[in-house]
Design a protein around this motif. Structure first.
Motif, PDB file in Angstrom:
ATOM      1  N   ASP A   1       0.855  -1.185   0.000  1.00 54.92           N
ATOM      2  CA  ASP A   1       0.000   0.000   0.000  1.00 54.92           C
ATOM      3  C   ASP A   1       0.890   1.234   0.000  1.00 54.92           C
ATOM      4  O   ASP A   1       1.988   1.218   0.558  1.00 54.92           O
ATOM      5  CB  ASP A   1      -0.892   0.034   1.246  1.00 54.92           C
ATOM      6  N   VAL A   2       0.386   2.311  -0.610  1.00 62.49           N
ATOM      7  CA  VAL A   2       1.111   3.579  -0.632  1.00 62.49           C
ATOM      8  C   VAL A   2       0.286   4.603   0.134  1.00 62.49           C
ATOM      9  O   VAL A   2      -0.891   4.802  -0.145  1.00 62.49           O
ATOM     10  CB  VAL A   2       1.374   4.057  -2.068  1.00 62.49           C
ATOM     11  N   GLU A   3       0.931   5.232   1.121  1.00 59.54           N
ATOM     12  CA  GLU A   3       0.282   6.205   1.986  1.00 59.54           C
ATOM     13  C   GLU A   3       0.845   7.600   1.705  1.00 59.54           C
ATOM     14  O   GLU A   3       2.037   7.843   1.878  1.00 59.54           O
ATOM     15  CB  GLU A   3       0.535   5.868   3.456  1.00 59.54           C
ATOM     16  N   ALA A   4      -0.033   8.509   1.266  1.00 59.24           N
ATOM     17  CA  ALA A   4       0.335   9.915   1.136  1.00 59.24           C
ATOM     18  C   ALA A   4       0.287  10.527   2.534  1.00 59.24           C
ATOM     19  O   ALA A   4      -0.071   9.853   3.510  1.00 59.24           O
ATOM     20  CB  ALA A   4      -0.649  10.619   0.200  1.00 59.24           C
ATOM     21  N   THR A   5       0.613  11.800   2.646  1.00 58.01           N
ATOM     22  CA  THR A   5       0.594  12.439   3.960  1.00 58.01           C
ATOM     23  C   THR A   5      -0.812  12.510   4.538  1.00 58.01           C
ATOM     24  O   THR A   5      -0.979  12.651   5.738  1.00 58.01           O
ATOM     25  CB  THR A   5       1.189  13.855   3.903  1.00 58.01           C
ATOM     26  N   ASP A   6      -1.828  12.380   3.666  1.00 62.52           N
ATOM     27  CA  ASP A   6      -3.218  12.479   4.132  1.00 62.52           C
ATOM     28  C   ASP A   6      -4.053  11.231   3.810  1.00 62.52           C
ATOM     29  O   ASP A   6      -5.259  11.315   3.688  1.00 62.52           O
ATOM     30  CB  ASP A   6      -3.876  13.738   3.576  1.00 62.52           C
ATOM     31  N   GLY A   7      -3.401  10.095   3.665  1.00 57.51           N
ATOM     32  CA  GLY A   7      -4.159   8.854   3.485  1.00 57.51           C
ATOM     33  C   GLY A   7      -3.673   7.982   2.349  1.00 57.51           C
ATOM     34  O   GLY A   7      -2.773   8.347   1.589  1.00 57.51           O
ATOM     35  N   ARG A   8      -4.289   6.820   2.236  1.00 58.86           N
ATOM     36  CA  ARG A   8      -3.902   5.821   1.242  1.00 58.86           C
ATOM     37  C   ARG A   8      -4.223   6.309  -0.170  1.00 58.86           C
ATOM     38  O   ARG A   8      -5.289   6.851  -0.410  1.00 58.86           O
ATOM     39  CB  ARG A   8      -4.646   4.513   1.505  1.00 58.86           C
ATOM     40  N   ILE A   9      -3.275   6.069  -1.114  1.00 57.86           N
ATOM     41  CA  ILE A   9      -3.499   6.480  -2.499  1.00 57.86           C
ATOM     42  C   ILE A   9      -3.510   5.316  -3.479  1.00 57.86           C
ATOM     43  O   ILE A   9      -3.839   5.494  -4.633  1.00 57.86           O
ATOM     44  CB  ILE A   9      -2.464   7.514  -2.973  1.00 57.86           C
ATOM     45  N   GLY A  10      -3.114   4.131  -3.046  1.00 64.06           N
ATOM     46  CA  GLY A  10      -3.089   3.007  -3.968  1.00 64.06           C
ATOM     47  C   GLY A  10      -2.061   1.980  -3.550  1.00 64.06           C
ATOM     48  O   GLY A  10      -1.732   1.870  -2.368  1.00 64.06           O
ATOM     49  N   SER A  11      -1.542   1.262  -4.546  1.00 62.14           N
ATOM     50  CA  SER A  11      -0.548   0.239  -4.256  1.00 62.14           C
ATOM     51  C   SER A  11       0.569   0.282  -5.292  1.00 62.14           C
ATOM     52  O   SER A  11       0.384   0.751  -6.416  1.00 62.14           O
ATOM     53  CB  SER A  11      -1.194  -1.144  -4.217  1.00 62.14           C
ATOM     54  N   VAL A  12       1.713  -0.232  -4.896  1.00 62.45           N
ATOM     55  CA  VAL A  12       2.895  -0.235  -5.758  1.00 62.45           C
ATOM     56  C   VAL A  12       2.740  -1.289  -6.850  1.00 62.45           C
ATOM     57  O   VAL A  12       2.488  -2.457  -6.561  1.00 62.45           O
ATOM     58  CB  VAL A  12       4.172  -0.520  -4.935  1.00 62.45           C
ATOM     59  N   ASP A  13       2.897  -0.853  -8.093  1.00 64.09           N
ATOM     60  CA  ASP A  13       2.948  -1.782  -9.224  1.00 64.09           C
ATOM     61  C   ASP A  13       4.377  -2.209  -9.498  1.00 64.09           C
ATOM     62  O   ASP A  13       4.641  -3.346  -9.861  1.00 64.09           O
ATOM     63  CB  ASP A  13       2.395  -1.124 -10.495  1.00 64.09           C
ATOM     64  N   ASP A  14       5.311  -1.258  -9.359  1.00 62.12           N
ATOM     65  CA  ASP A  14       6.707  -1.515  -9.697  1.00 62.12           C
ATOM     66  C   ASP A  14       7.578  -0.523  -8.931  1.00 62.12           C
ATOM     67  O   ASP A  14       7.124   0.572  -8.596  1.00 62.12           O
ATOM     68  CB  ASP A  14       6.905  -1.323 -11.204  1.00 62.12           C
ATOM     69  N   ALA A  15       8.802  -0.914  -8.678  1.00 61.91           N
ATOM     70  CA  ALA A  15       9.769  -0.021  -8.044  1.00 61.91           C
ATOM     71  C   ALA A  15      11.161  -0.391  -8.530  1.00 61.91           C
ATOM     72  O   ALA A  15      11.433  -1.564  -8.796  1.00 61.91           O
ATOM     73  CB  ALA A  15       9.700  -0.138  -6.522  1.00 61.91           C
TER      74      ALA A  15
END
Length: 118
Positions: free
Chosen positions: A25-39
């Motif tokens: 999961d990816v968390e912005a400073t104000d909440g969840r924005i989605g999930s990692v597809d690739d890094a």
């Protein structure tokens, strides 16, 4: 000194370089924005591709590694130093051009205009 936007922060040493964060999961400073597809973990060219899912109608975004503030392997979360709105307004991920310098410059210009958050 402004850090390199395309490199992970020094504070992440040992927490991400050998870790596959796909699906986290990816968390912005104000909440969840989605999930990692690739890094990637290439020196000076690292990034995270985030699938925002239904939040922004399935849009994908490319986040420079420098916006990643924390990787939590126990919680399977990647934290970034941008708000949901900043990410929503980012240039759309272009799968055919994301490795080209002009596209990366555009992304870097966009994210580079926001203050660095330690």
């Amino acid at each position: 000194m402004t850090p390199d936007l395309w490199s992970y922060r020094d504070s992440l040493d040992g927490t991400g370089q050998d870790l596959d964060v796909a699906g986290y999961d990816v968390e912005a400073t104000d909440g969840r924005i989605g999930s990692v597809d690739d890094a990637t973990y290439e020196v000076g060219e690292s990034y995270v591709v985030v699938d925002t899912g239904p939040w922004i109608f399935g849009k994908q975004v490319l986040l420079p590694a420098g916006v990643v503030t924390l990787i939590d392997p126990q919680e399977k979360k990647v934290f970034v130093s941008r708000t949901k709105q900043e990410i929503k307004n980012a240039p759309e991920f272009d799968e055919s051009a994301f490795k080209e310098s002009a596209y990366r410059d555009r992304i870097g210009d966009y994210y580079g205009r926001f203050p660095y958050a330690p």
